[in-house]
Design an enzyme around this catalytic site. Structure first.
Site, PDB file in Angstrom:
ATOM      1  N   GLY A 521     -29.880  40.782  56.890  1.00 42.88           N
ATOM      2  CA  GLY A 521     -30.483  40.016  57.953  1.00 42.88           C
ATOM      3  C   GLY A 521     -30.321  40.674  59.307  1.00 42.88           C
ATOM      4  CB  VAL A 525     -26.301  49.856  56.643  1.00 44.79           C
ATOM      5  CG1 VAL A 525     -25.009  50.665  56.770  1.00 44.79           C
ATOM      6  CG2 VAL A 525     -26.076  48.432  57.123  1.00 44.79           C
ATOM      7  CE  LYS A 539     -23.430  45.465  60.915  1.00 43.34           C
ATOM      8  NZ  LYS A 539     -22.783  44.306  60.276  1.00 43.34           N
ATOM      9  CG  ASP A 636     -22.765  35.969  55.275  1.00 44.14           C
ATOM     10  OD1 ASP A 636     -23.041  35.317  54.246  1.00 44.14           O
ATOM     11  OD2 ASP A 636     -23.473  36.894  55.696  1.00 44.14           O
TER      12      ASP A 636
END
Length: 830
Positions: A521, A525, A539, A636
Site C-alpha cells: 500500500g 521496494v 522503499k 499491521d
C-alpha cells in the site's frame, strides 16, 4: 511366613538406603536414586534427578512446590547419566559420587579427610558436604555454591580467590529449559585494574557492567531500584574480588540467571503472587552492548542517533557514522599539549572500560586530578567510590571505550582535552560557571535559530526543495516541522542520514524492475547497491498513494527511535520534491511470506528455524510493547512485514500504521481502521479499539501460519467453510492438530514443542482481548514447558468464506462472516 520375612527384609533395606522424604541430609550408609529426593529443612529447595530433553538424567537442585520446575544448580551438566538406574552416594574418600548404570563415576565432588561425611541441602539452596562432628555449620568440606551453573542465589559469591587463583562464574545452559550442558554465554568477574563484570559469548564480549562505585555498577543505574528488598555487595583487595547479593525479607525468593536465549541476558527474577516476575535484565538497550560507539564515543539510549563524540572529538569514519554505525569511534580534533591541556566534566556517565587503569583508593578527587594533569599519558580520571562525597582515584592512561550517558544515577568523569577544544576554563573548579554560561549561550542560539528557521520556511514556502548533492548528514526541516510533533521531543536532537535522489537512482539502476523486491500500500521496494558495495533496501512512496504520506511520517518518527535486533534497521531517507523514500538494511531472504508460502522454498524452514522465527518476532513485539522507550502498537503485523536475514533471523518492519501509547495508556480507539484482512483482531475490525492485545492477535495468526504453511486469509476447506483459525480450532478439539503441520517441515520437529506453539497461537487469537496473554507471558510460555496452560476459548474470526481468495479492498458484504458479524465496508485495510 517365608513371604512375610521376604517383605520384611525388603522394608528394612529400603529404610537403610533411602532417606526420609522430609530429610535434608544423607550419610555414608544412604544412597539417592533417581526417584528419590532430599528436601531442605524449611522445604524451600529439593535435591534430586531430572530429565533433560535428550532423556538423559541430571542431578540438580530446584525450588520446591514451584511450577514450572525452576532448576538453580546442576551437578553433572556436562556428564549426564543415560538411564534411571544411576544413583548418588557418599564415597570412600570422604566425597560424594554420582554413579551411572554401570557403577562408574559420572561426576564427583573433591576428596576430603572427613571421618563421617554428611551431605546436607540448606534452605539457601546450597548443597554442602561436612563432617558430622562439625557443629559450627560453617566449616564445609565442599559446597555447591563454589560451583555455580547458570543461576546466582542470595549468599552465593562470584569472583576470584587471588590467593588460590580459583574462580567462580556463571555459564548459561546450552538450550534454555532443555539442555543444561555448558552453553555459549559466561558471566565473569575481571579483577584486572578496577574490577568489572563481563558477559561473553564464547570469547566475544557482549556486555560490561561498569566498575563498582560503592552503590552500584556504573553501567547498571537501575540496580538501586529495589534497594529495600535487595542488597548488593562488591568487595576487592589483594586476596580476592567478590560479587554477591542478599535479600532483606527472608520469605522473598530471588534469583539471577544467565540465559542462553535473549542473546545472553543476565536477568533478575522474584517470586511474587505465584509467578516469577522479571524485574530487570541486561543487556536491555542498544547502548548496553559492548563498545557500540567505539573509542571516545558516548552512547545515549534517548538520542537519535545513539552515538555522539565527546566534545573535542570527531567521528573516525564519517561515512559509517552517517549510516548510524559508530563502532569505529572518534579521534581528537586537536593534538594535546600536556602543559596547557584542560579537563571536560561529563556527568551521569558509565565509566569507560577499566581493565588497564591506575587505581589508588586513598586519594581525593583533587589529588587525582593533579596527578592526571602532571601525567601526560593520562586521558581521564574519576572517583572510585561515589558515597560520602566521593573518594579514591582511577586514572585512564589510554583510549576511553564503552562510555554511556544516563538520565540519572551515573558518575562524574573528567576527560582530557586540548585547551582550544574546551574554551577558556582556568581550572576544574570553574566548570559550573562554564556550564551556566554554556546553557545561556545555547538558549540564545536556539532562540535565534528558531527565528531564522521560521523566516526561511516562510520565504521558501512556495519553492520546491533544493536537490541535495551527494550524501549528507544533517537535521531536517521536514522532520522538525512535520514528522514529529514538538511535544514529543526537541527535533534539533534528532538526526537521520539523508540520501539524495540521484544516489538512490544510481543504486537501483533507475529503480528498474529487475531490482524490484515487492510492493504494498505504501509503494514499491527495490534492492540497491551503494558505491561502497553496501546493499540496501529502498522503499519509495507511491506518488498516487492516498495513504502514504502520513504513514511515511509515522514510520520515520517511530523507527528512528527503535533499537532491537528483531526490528528492521532504518539507514536513512530521501525527501526531494515529490519523492519520499526510506532506506533500510537489506534482508537477503526478503519477507517471510515469500519463503513460507512458496512450496519450493518451504523446506528451507525446518522446525528449528520456524521456532526461532516465532521466538524472534515475540522478542521484537515485547520490545515494542514493554521494553522500548515508548509503548508502540504495530497494527499491521503479518508475514510480509516480517523480513528474514541471511540466517533466517526475523525482523519486524513497516511501522507506517504503528501508534505510540503513553506510559500509562492501555488502549485507544480510531475511526480509521487500517491493517490487513486475516490479521486484524475482532475488537479492532469492529469498533476500532486497539491495544497491545491487537498485536498479540496478529502474532497468534502468524504462529498458526508458520506451523501450517497456510495463509489465514484465503484459506478454506471444501464443504466446511472454515478459515485457518477455525480449521486449527476444530482439529484442536478433535485431537488431530498435528495433521496440520506443514509437510515441508519433515520430521525435524518434536511433537510436544509443536503442540505447545499451536496452543500458544490459539491463546493469542482468542475472540476477547482480555483472554489473550501479554507478550511477556508468551515469551515465558515459549521458553518453558508450562504443565498447565489455560484451555483456549473460541478464536476471533471463526470465519466462513464463499470464495477462496478476495481482494482486501473489496466491499462485498457477503464475502466474510465471523462470530462478530464484521463486514469490510468499514475497513481501510490491505
Amino acid at each position: 511366613m517365608r513371604i512375610f520375612f521376604n517383605h520384611l527384609n525388603y522394608l528394612i533395606i529400603i529404610l537403610i538406603i533411602t532417606p526420609p522424604a522430609s530429610s535434608d541430609t544423607s550419610t555414608g550408609k544412604q544412597i539417592l536414586r533417581t526417584n528419590q529426593t532430599l528436601l531442605s529443612q524449611n522445604q524451600t529447595f529439593v535435591l534430586g534427578f531430572f530429565r533433560g530433553s535428550n532423556t538423559n538424567y541430571y542431578l540438580g537442585i530446584w525450588y520446591n512446590n514451584i511450577n514450572p520446575q525452576t532448576i538453580v544448580w546442576v551437578a553433572n551438566r556436562d556428564n549426564p547419566i543415560d538411564n534411571s538406574t544411576g544413583y548418588l552416594k557418599i564415597g570412600d574418600k570422604g566425597n560424594f559420587v554420582l554413579l551411572n548404570s554401570s557403577g562408574n563415576p559420572a561426576w564427583s565432588s573433591n576428596q576430603t579427610n572427613a571421618m563421617n561425611p554428611v551431605l546436607q541441602l540448606l534452605d539457601t539452596g546450597n548443597l554442602v558436604l561436612k563432617d558430622s562432628s562439625d557443629t559450627t555449620n560453617s566449616n564445609y568440606l565442599w559446597q555447591s555454591f563454589d560451583y555455580p551453573t547458570d543461576t546466582m542465589l542470595p549468599g552465593m559469591k562470584l569472583g576470584w580467590n587471588l590467593d588460590t587463583r580459583t574462580e567462580k562464574h556463571l555459564t548459561s545452559w546450552k538450550v534454555a529449559g532443555e539442555d543444561p550442558s555448558s552453553g555459549d554465554y559466561t558471566l565473569k568477574v575481571d579483577y584486572h585494574g578496577l574490577p568489572d563484570i563481563f558477559i561473553r559469548r564464547n570469547q566475544t564480549i557482549i556486555f560490561r557492567t561498569g566498575d563498582w562505585n560503592g552503590e552500584r555498577f556504573s553501567g547498571v543505574p537501575g540496580m538501586g531500584d529495589n534497594i529495600n528488598e535487595i542488597k548488593y555487595n562488591f568487595t576487592y583487595d589483594e586476596h580476592g574480588v567478590w560479587y554477591s547479593y542478599s535479600v532483606t525479607i527472608a520469605s522473598l525468593l530471588s534469583r539471577l540467571i544467565l540465559t542462553s536465549d535473549s542473546d545472553g541476558q543476565y536477568q533478575r527474577y522474584m517470586w511474587i503472587q505465584g509467578t516469577w516476575s522479571k524485574f530487570s535484565y541486561v543487556p536491555a538497550y542498544q547502548c548496553d552492548y559492548y563498545r557500540v560507539c567505539g573509542s571516545y564515543g558516548v552512547c545515549d539510549n534517548d538520542a537519535s542517533p545513539i552515538c555522539t563524540c565527546v566534545q573535542g572529538f570527531r567521528p573516525k569514519n564519517q561515512e559509517a557514522w552517517n549510516l548510524r554505525d559508530g563502532s569505529d569511534g572518534c579521534v581528537r580534533k586537536t593534538v594535546l599539549n600536556c602543559s596547557t591541556d584542560k579537563f571536560l566534566h561529563l556527568e551521569n556517565m558509565k565509566m569507560p572500560e577499566t581493565s588497564s587503569v591506575f587505581v589508588n583508593k586513598s586519594m581525593t578527587l583533587d589529588e587525582c586530578g593533579s596527578l592526571c594533569k602532571r601525567n601526560c599519558s593520562c586521558t581521564a580520571y574519576a572517583n572510585i567510590d561515589i558515597t560520602n562525597g566521593g573518594s579514591g582515584c582511577v586514572m585512564w592512561l589510554d583510549q576511553l571505550f564503552d562510555m554511556v550517558v544516563f538520565p540519572k544515577n551515573g558518575q562524574d568523569l573528567y576527560v582530557r582535552l586540548a585547551a582550544a577544544d574546551i574554551g577558556s576554563t582556568s581550572s576544574n573548579k570553574n566548570h559550573r560557571v562554564d556550564l551556566a554560561i554554556g546553557i545561556t549561550l545555547s538558549a540564545l542560539v536556539l532562540v535565534l535559530g528558531l527565528v531564522a528557521i521560521c523566516y526561511l520556511r516562510k520565504k521558501s514556502k512556495q519553492k520546491s526543495r533544493a536537490t541535495i548533492p551527494g550524501f549528507v548528514h544533517r537535521s531536517h526541516e521536514f522532520l522538525m516541522n512535520e514528522v514529529v510533533p514538538s511535544v514529543e521531543r526537541n527535533m534539533d536532537d534528532l538526526e537521520l542520514p539523508m540520501f539524495d535522489f540521484d544516489t538512490l537512482t544510481m543504486a537501483t539502476n533507475n529503480f528498474s524492475q529487475n531490482n524490484k523486491l515487492g510492493e504494498g500500500g505504501f509503494g514499491n521496494v527495490h534492492k540497491g547497491r551503494l558505491v561502497d558495495g553496501r546493499e540496501i533496501a529502498i522503499k519509495r512512496l507511491s506518488k498516487d498513494s492516498g495513504q502514504g504520506i502520513e504513514e511515511f511520517k509515522n514510520e520515520v518518527k517511530l523507527i528512528v527511535k527503535l533499537q532491537h535486533r528483531n526490528l528492521v534497521r532504518l539507514l536513512g531517507c530521501c525527501i526531494e520534491k515529490d519523492e519520499k523514500i526510506l532506506v533500510y538494511e537489506y534482508m537477503e531472504n526478503r519477507g517471510l511470506d515469500s519463503v513460507l508460502f512458496d512450496k519450493s522454498k518451504g523446506p528451507l524452514l525446518d522446525w528449528k528455524k520456524r521456532f526461532n522465527i516465532i521466538y524472534g518476532i515475540a522478542k521484537g513485539l515485547l520490545y515494542l510493547h514493554q521494553d522500548s522507550r515508548f509503548r508502540i502498537i504495530h497494527r499491521d503485523l503479518k508475514t510480509s512485514n516480517i523480513l528474514l536475514d541471511s540466517e533466517m533471523n526475523p525482523k519486524i518492519s513497516d511501522f507506517g500504521m504503528a501508534r505510540i501509547f503513553n506510559e500509562d495508556q492501555m488502549q485507544a480507539k480510531t475511526r480509521r481502521i487500517v491493517g490487513t484482512y486475516g490479521y486484524m483482531s475482532p475488537e479492532y475490525a469492529m469498533d476500532g479499539n486497539f491495544s497491545v492485545k491487537t498485536d498479540v492477535f496478529s502474532f497468534g495468526v502468524l504462529i498458526l501460519e508458520i506451523i501450517t504453511g497456510k495463509k489465514n486469509r484465503g484459506f478454506y476447506i471444501d464443504n466446511e467453510e472454515l478459515n485457518l483459525l477455525g480449521n486449527v480450532w476444530r482439529h484442536w478439539h478433535e485431537g488431530t492438530v498435528l495433521t496440520l503441520i506443514d509437510p515441508s517441515i519433515g520430521n525435524s520437529y518434536i511433537e510436544s514443542d509443536v503442540i505447545r506453539c499451536l496452543h500458544i497461537g490459539l491463546l493469542c487469537v482468542q475472540e476477547h482481548a482480555e483472554d489473550r496473554p501479554t507478550m511477556s507471558s508468551v515469551i515465558f510460555m515459549l521458553n518453558n514447558e508450562v504443565p498447565s496452560l489455560s484451555y483456549p476459548k473460541n478464536p476471533g474470526f471463526f470465519a466462513r468464506k464463499s470464495h477462496p481468495e478476495t481482494d482486501s479492498s473489496s466491499n462485498k458484504q457477503d464475502e466474510i462472516w465471523s462470530v462478530n458479524q464484521v463486514t469490510t465496508t468499514m475497513l481501510d485495510a490491505r
